[in-house]
Design a protein around this motif. Structure first.
Motif, PDB file in Angstrom:
ATOM      1  N   THR A 123       0.813  -1.213   0.000  1.00  0.00           N
ATOM      2  CA  THR A 123       0.000   0.000   0.000  1.00  0.00           C
ATOM      3  C   THR A 123       0.848   1.266   0.000  1.00  0.00           C
ATOM      4  OG1 THR A 123      -0.146  -0.100   2.417  1.00  0.00           O
ATOM      5  CG2 THR A 123      -1.924  -1.116   1.175  1.00  0.00           C
ATOM      6  N   ALA A 124       2.154   1.146   0.233  1.00  0.00           N
ATOM      7  CA  ALA A 124       3.031   2.318   0.137  1.00  0.00           C
ATOM      8  C   ALA A 124       2.925   2.938  -1.251  1.00  0.00           C
ATOM      9  CB  ALA A 124       4.476   1.921   0.432  1.00  0.00           C
ATOM     10  N   PHE A 125       2.660   2.118  -2.261  1.00  0.00           N
ATOM     11  CA  PHE A 125       2.512   2.611  -3.627  1.00  0.00           C
ATOM     12  C   PHE A 125       1.141   3.232  -3.844  1.00  0.00           C
ATOM     13  CE2 PHE A 125       5.953  -0.358  -3.823  1.00  0.00           C
ATOM     14  CZ  PHE A 125       6.793   0.105  -4.816  1.00  0.00           C
ATOM     15  N   PHE A 126       0.144   2.805  -3.081  1.00  0.00           N
ATOM     16  CA  PHE A 126      -1.201   3.350  -3.233  1.00  0.00           C
ATOM     17  C   PHE A 126      -1.348   4.694  -2.529  1.00  0.00           C
ATOM     18  CE2 PHE A 126      -1.830  -1.184  -3.945  1.00  0.00           C
ATOM     19  CZ  PHE A 126      -2.685  -1.185  -5.037  1.00  0.00           C
ATOM     20  N   PHE A 127      -0.711   4.832  -1.368  1.00  0.00           N
ATOM     21  CA  PHE A 127      -0.869   6.050  -0.584  1.00  0.00           C
ATOM     22  C   PHE A 127      -0.431   7.297  -1.346  1.00  0.00           C
ATOM     23  CE2 PHE A 127      -0.537   3.153   3.240  1.00  0.00           C
ATOM     24  CZ  PHE A 127      -1.861   3.315   3.609  1.00  0.00           C
ATOM     25  N   CYS A 128       0.686   7.184  -2.063  1.00  0.00           N
ATOM     26  CA  CYS A 128       1.236   8.367  -2.732  1.00  0.00           C
ATOM     27  C   CYS A 128       0.849   8.457  -4.197  1.00  0.00           C
ATOM     28  CB  CYS A 128       2.759   8.367  -2.612  1.00  0.00           C
ATOM     29  SG  CYS A 128       3.561   6.917  -3.358  1.00  0.00           S
ATOM     30  N   MET A 129       0.061   7.518  -4.686  1.00  0.00           N
ATOM     31  CA  MET A 129      -0.234   7.460  -6.112  1.00  0.00           C
ATOM     32  C   MET A 129      -0.960   8.710  -6.603  1.00  0.00           C
ATOM     33  SD  MET A 129      -2.251   4.459  -8.188  1.00  0.00           S
ATOM     34  CE  MET A 129      -3.738   4.655  -7.188  1.00  0.00           C
ATOM     35  N   ASN A 130      -2.001   9.101  -5.902  1.00  0.00           N
ATOM     36  CA  ASN A 130      -2.788  10.243  -6.362  1.00  0.00           C
ATOM     37  C   ASN A 130      -1.977  11.534  -6.308  1.00  0.00           C
ATOM     38  OD1 ASN A 130      -5.810  10.723  -7.094  1.00  0.00           O
ATOM     39  ND2 ASN A 130      -5.248  12.466  -5.800  1.00  0.00           N
ATOM     40  N   THR A 131      -1.193  11.712  -5.236  1.00  0.00           N
ATOM     41  CA  THR A 131      -0.364  12.914  -5.115  1.00  0.00           C
ATOM     42  C   THR A 131       0.699  12.961  -6.204  1.00  0.00           C
ATOM     43  OG1 THR A 131      -0.694  12.877  -2.712  1.00  0.00           O
ATOM     44  CG2 THR A 131       1.116  14.213  -3.541  1.00  0.00           C
ATOM     45  N   ALA A 132       1.321  11.826  -6.481  1.00  0.00           N
ATOM     46  CA  ALA A 132       2.358  11.771  -7.510  1.00  0.00           C
ATOM     47  C   ALA A 132       1.789  12.082  -8.887  1.00  0.00           C
ATOM     48  CB  ALA A 132       3.030  10.402  -7.499  1.00  0.00           C
ATOM     49  N   MET A 133       0.622  11.546  -9.201  1.00  0.00           N
ATOM     50  CA  MET A 133       0.036  11.781 -10.518  1.00  0.00           C
ATOM     51  C   MET A 133      -0.448  13.223 -10.665  1.00  0.00           C
ATOM     52  SD  MET A 133      -2.071   8.287 -11.414  1.00  0.00           S
ATOM     53  CE  MET A 133      -3.215   8.519 -10.044  1.00  0.00           C
ATOM     54  N   ASP A 134      -1.065  13.752  -9.623  1.00  0.00           N
ATOM     55  CA  ASP A 134      -1.605  15.104  -9.718  1.00  0.00           C
ATOM     56  C   ASP A 134      -0.509  16.154  -9.832  1.00  0.00           C
ATOM     57  OD1 ASP A 134      -4.101  16.818  -9.480  1.00  0.00           O
ATOM     58  OD2 ASP A 134      -2.870  17.656  -7.866  1.00  0.00           O
ATOM     59  N   SER A 135       0.635  15.931  -9.163  1.00  0.00           N
ATOM     60  CA  SER A 135       1.711  16.923  -9.188  1.00  0.00           C
ATOM     61  C   SER A 135       2.547  16.856 -10.459  1.00  0.00           C
ATOM     62  CB  SER A 135       2.629  16.726  -7.970  1.00  0.00           C
ATOM     63  OG  SER A 135       3.242  15.448  -8.007  1.00  0.00           O
ATOM     64  N   THR A 136       2.318  15.857 -11.297  1.00  0.00           N
ATOM     65  CA  THR A 136       3.085  15.737 -12.548  1.00  0.00           C
ATOM     66  C   THR A 136       2.131  15.746 -13.743  1.00  0.00           C
ATOM     67  OG1 THR A 136       3.075  13.327 -12.190  1.00  0.00           O
ATOM     68  CG2 THR A 136       5.052  14.544 -11.526  1.00  0.00           C
ATOM     69  N   ALA A 137       1.475  14.627 -13.986  1.00  0.00           N
ATOM     70  CA  ALA A 137       0.560  14.550 -15.131  1.00  0.00           C
ATOM     71  C   ALA A 137      -0.602  15.527 -14.984  1.00  0.00           C
ATOM     72  CB  ALA A 137       0.037  13.126 -15.280  1.00  0.00           C
ATOM     73  N   GLY A 138      -1.094  15.696 -13.761  1.00  0.00           N
ATOM     74  CA  GLY A 138      -2.204  16.621 -13.542  1.00  0.00           C
ATOM     75  C   GLY A 138      -1.817  18.059 -13.842  1.00  0.00           C
ATOM     76  N   GLU A 139      -0.663  18.488 -13.329  1.00  0.00           N
ATOM     77  CA  GLU A 139      -0.214  19.864 -13.591  1.00  0.00           C
ATOM     78  C   GLU A 139       0.170  20.054 -15.056  1.00  0.00           C
ATOM     79  OE1 GLU A 139       2.808  21.161 -10.942  1.00  0.00           O
ATOM     80  OE2 GLU A 139       1.446  21.294  -9.216  1.00  0.00           O
ATOM     81  N   ARG A 140       0.678  19.010 -15.651  1.00  0.00           N
ATOM     82  CA  ARG A 140       1.005  19.116 -17.078  1.00  0.00           C
ATOM     83  C   ARG A 140      -0.263  19.289 -17.900  1.00  0.00           C
ATOM     84  NH1 ARG A 140       3.997  14.398 -20.660  1.00  0.00           N
ATOM     85  NH2 ARG A 140       4.446  15.675 -22.493  1.00  0.00           N
ATOM     86  N   GLU A 141      -1.329  18.572 -17.529  1.00  0.00           N
ATOM     87  CA  GLU A 141      -2.596  18.685 -18.242  1.00  0.00           C
ATOM     88  C   GLU A 141      -3.219  20.066 -18.032  1.00  0.00           C
ATOM     89  OE1 GLU A 141      -6.765  16.129 -18.651  1.00  0.00           O
ATOM     90  OE2 GLU A 141      -5.502  15.912 -16.863  1.00  0.00           O
ATOM     91  N   ARG A 142      -3.088  20.623 -16.831  1.00  0.00           N
ATOM     92  CA  ARG A 142      -3.663  21.927 -16.520  1.00  0.00           C
ATOM     93  C   ARG A 142      -2.769  23.087 -16.972  1.00  0.00           C
ATOM     94  NH1 ARG A 142      -4.505  19.072 -11.611  1.00  0.00           N
ATOM     95  NH2 ARG A 142      -2.728  20.155 -10.667  1.00  0.00           N
ATOM     96  N   ARG A 143      -1.573  22.763 -17.491  1.00  0.00           N
ATOM     97  CA  ARG A 143      -0.596  23.749 -17.968  1.00  0.00           C
ATOM     98  C   ARG A 143      -0.012  24.602 -16.831  1.00  0.00           C
ATOM     99  NH1 ARG A 143       1.309  22.245 -22.836  1.00  0.00           N
ATOM    100  NH2 ARG A 143      -0.393  21.715 -24.251  1.00  0.00           N
ATOM    101  N   SER A 144      -0.220  24.190 -15.598  1.00  0.00           N
ATOM    102  CA  SER A 144       0.377  24.942 -14.485  1.00  0.00           C
ATOM    103  C   SER A 144       1.852  24.600 -14.305  1.00  0.00           C
ATOM    104  CB  SER A 144      -0.386  24.638 -13.194  1.00  0.00           C
ATOM    105  OG  SER A 144      -0.349  23.246 -12.903  1.00  0.00           O
ATOM    106  N   LEU A 145       2.288  23.487 -14.877  1.00  0.00           N
ATOM    107  CA  LEU A 145       3.692  23.115 -14.776  1.00  0.00           C
ATOM    108  C   LEU A 145       4.575  24.103 -15.535  1.00  0.00           C
ATOM    109  CD1 LEU A 145       5.661  21.012 -13.651  1.00  0.00           C
ATOM    110  CD2 LEU A 145       5.363  19.706 -15.765  1.00  0.00           C
ATOM    111  N   GLU A 146       4.044  24.658 -16.619  1.00  0.00           N
ATOM    112  CA  GLU A 146       4.808  25.646 -17.383  1.00  0.00           C
ATOM    113  C   GLU A 146       5.099  26.880 -16.534  1.00  0.00           C
ATOM    114  OE1 GLU A 146       3.055  26.545 -21.128  1.00  0.00           O
ATOM    115  OE2 GLU A 146       2.373  24.491 -21.463  1.00  0.00           O
ATOM    116  N   LEU A 147       4.124  27.286 -15.723  1.00  0.00           N
ATOM    117  CA  LEU A 147       4.325  28.444 -14.863  1.00  0.00           C
ATOM    118  C   LEU A 147       5.390  28.174 -13.813  1.00  0.00           C
ATOM    119  CD1 LEU A 147       0.596  29.519 -14.323  1.00  0.00           C
ATOM    120  CD2 LEU A 147       2.267  30.486 -15.934  1.00  0.00           C
ATOM    121  N   LEU A 148       5.400  26.962 -13.282  1.00  0.00           N
ATOM    122  CA  LEU A 148       6.421  26.622 -12.294  1.00  0.00           C
ATOM    123  C   LEU A 148       7.810  26.611 -12.915  1.00  0.00           C
ATOM    124  CD1 LEU A 148       4.680  23.724 -10.288  1.00  0.00           C
ATOM    125  CD2 LEU A 148       5.164  26.046  -9.505  1.00  0.00           C
ATOM    126  N   MET A 149       7.905  26.070 -14.119  1.00  0.00           N
ATOM    127  CA  MET A 149       9.206  26.001 -14.796  1.00  0.00           C
ATOM    128  C   MET A 149       9.702  27.379 -15.195  1.00  0.00           C
ATOM    129  SD  MET A 149      10.184  22.896 -14.746  1.00  0.00           S
ATOM    130  CE  MET A 149      11.529  23.006 -15.928  1.00  0.00           C
TER     131      MET A 149
END
Length: 394
Positions: free
Chosen positions: A196-222
C-alpha cells in the motif's frame, strides 16, 4: 537544501491535503487492510472458541442395530435423530436443508455380519459443500473410535493384545513457539500492507506531474527561477511523506489489533514490541521514498491525469507479484528476498516477529535496494523535466 525546495514541498503538501481523492485513498487503506485483518482473526477465534461440547445434529438410520454407537454419540454431545429406512434421494434432499450435519445409515445386514465377524457396513452421508466441516470431523472421529474399540475387544477375546495393531508408537513434539506460529500467519496477512506504500502516494504523484502538465500549471512553475531538481524533489518528497504517513498509521493500527486480539485461543501470540515495530517502519521508509519516485517518474510520461491512472494501475502490480507468488512456491527465507522491494519488508517483519537474530545484511538490503531505485528514478525524472518537449507536451 535550497529554499525553493521547501517552497515547492509546502505547496505540494498543501495541495495534497486539499485533494479529497488523496485523503480518501489514504483513509481507505489505513482502515481497510487492518479491518480485513481484524475480521479474519475474529472469525478464526470465534470458530476456535466453540468447544467440543457444541451440539451436533445427526440422523441415524437403523440405530437399533448399534445401540453402543448411539450411546457413544450421545455421550459426545451429539443429538441423535433416529429414523426409519430412507432412500438415497431422500437422504440427499435432507442434507440439502443443512439442518443435519450428516446421516449415518446402518446396513440391514449389519447384525448378521457383525455376529459372523464379517465386515459390517455403516454408511456416512454428508454434504462437503456445507460449512460444517468441524462438526463432520467430530462424527468421523467417533466412528473411528467405535471401529477401533470393536477391533480391540475382538482381539482380547482371542487372547491377543490390541497393542499388536500398533507396533510403533509415534510421539510428536512441536518446538515452535506461539510467537513464531503467529509470525508466519500474521506475516502472510501483513505482507500486502507494505504494497500500500505505492497506493498512498499514487494520487499525489500523478496530480503533481501529469495533472499539472494537463492543466498547464507546470509551465508556470518552470518559468520561475527554480532549479529542476528542486522542483522535482519538492514534488517527490511531498508524495513520499504522504506514503510514510499512511504506511506508519496502517502498520501501527494492525500492530495494536494483533496485540489486542486473544490469539492465545488459536495457539498463537503476537509478542512483537512497539519499538521493534517502529524499527520495521523506519526500515520501510526507503520503500515509501522509492514508491513516490517510481510513480512520479512514470506519471511524467503521461499527458493527462487519466492516462497516468491507466499506466499506474498496471505498474503498481509489479511490486505486489513477489508477495503473491513467493508464498505459493513455499520457499525458505533466503538472502535474495531482502533485495526485492515489498517482499523484503514482509520477510523482515516475519523474521523480527519470530524473535530470531537475522543480522545486519537483511536490514541493509531492505533499506538499500529501494534507495538505489529511488536514485535512479529521481535522476530519470530530473533529466525528463529539463526537456522543453516534455513540459510543452510536444
Amino acid at each position: 537544501m535550497r529554499t525553493a525546495f521547501f517552497v515547492v514541498l509546502h505547496k505540494e503538501l498543501k495541495e495534497a491535503m486539499r485533494d479529497r481523492r488523496a485523503l480518501v485513498l489514504l483513509l481507505l487503506f489505513v482502515v481497510m487492510y487492518p479491518a480485513i485483518l481484524w475480521s479474519v482473526l475474529h472469525n478464526l477465534i470465534d470458530k476456535a472458541g466453540k468447544t467440543e461440547r457444541e451440539s451436533v445434529e445427526l440422523v441415524v438410520i437403523g440405530g437399533a442395530q448399534v445401540p453402543t454407537l448411539v450411546t457413544r454419540l450421545t455421550q459426545r454431545n451429539v443429538t441423535v435423530n433416529q429414523r426409519g429406512d430412507m432412500s438415497d434421494s431422500a437422504i440427499t434432499d435432507l442434507l440439502k436443508e443443512r439442518t443435519q450435519v450428516a446421516v449415518v445409515k446402518v446396513s440391514d445386514q449389519f447384525s448378521d455380519n457383525y455376529k459372523e465377524m464379517r465386515p459390517a457396513k455403516i454408511e456416512l452421508w454428508y454434504d462437503s459443500a456445507a460449512e460444517q466441516q468441524n462438526k463432520l470431523r467430530r462424527i468421523e472421529a467417533i466412528l473411528r473410535g467405535y471401529n477401533e474399540s470393536i477391533a480391540g475387544a475382538r482381539l482380547l477375546a482371542h487372547g491377543v493384545s490390541p497393542a499388536t495393531l500398533a507396533p510403533i508408537q509415534i510421539e510428536q513434539f512441536d518446538t515452535a513457539t506461539s510467537s513464531s506460529r503467529s509470525a508466519g500467519f500474521a506475516g502472510a496477512l501483513l505482507g500486502m500492507f507494505f504494497a500500500t506504500a505505492f497506493f498512498f502516494c499514487m494520487n499525489t504523484a500523478m496530480d503533481s506531474t501529469a495533472g499539472e502538465r494537463e492543466r498547464r500549471s507546470l509551465e508556470l512553475l518552470m518559468a520561475q527561477p527554480v532549479h529542476p531538481f528542486d522542483l522535482l524533489a519538492g514534488k517527490w518528497m511531498a508524495a513520499a511523506l504522504v506514503s510514510v504517513l499512511g504506511l506508519t498509521l496502517e502498520l501501527l493500527v494492525a500492530h495494536f489489533i494483533l496485540k489486542w486480539m486473544p490469539l492465545e485461543e488459536l495457539g498463537m501470540s503476537w509478542r512483537l514490541s512497539l519499538p521493534s515495530m517502529l524499527m520495521v517502519i523506519a526500515v520501510s521508509i526507503p520503500l515509501c521514498l522509492f514508491a513516490a519516485a517510481f510513480e512520479i517518474a512514470l506519471a511524467m510520461n503521461a499527458k493527462s491525469f487519466k492516462e497516468a491512472q491507466t499506466m499506474m494501475s498496471f505498474a503498481i502490480l509489479l511490486p505486489m507479484l513477489p508477495v503473491l507468488v513467493v508464498p505459493m512456491l513455499d520457499l525458505n527465507t533466503a538472502t535474495w528476498m531482502y533485495a526485492v522491494p515489498v517482499l523484503a519488508n514482509k520477510t523482515l517483519l516475519l523474521e523480527v516477529a519470530k524473535g530470531q537474530a537475522i543480522g545486519l545484511v537483511p536490514f541493509v538490503l531492505t533499506a538499500g535496494v529501494p534507495l538505489l531505485g529511488t536514485a535512479v528514478a529521481i535522476c530519470f525524472a530530473t533529466w525528463r523535466i529539463k526537456s522543453e518537449r516534455y513540459v510543452l507536451g510536444v
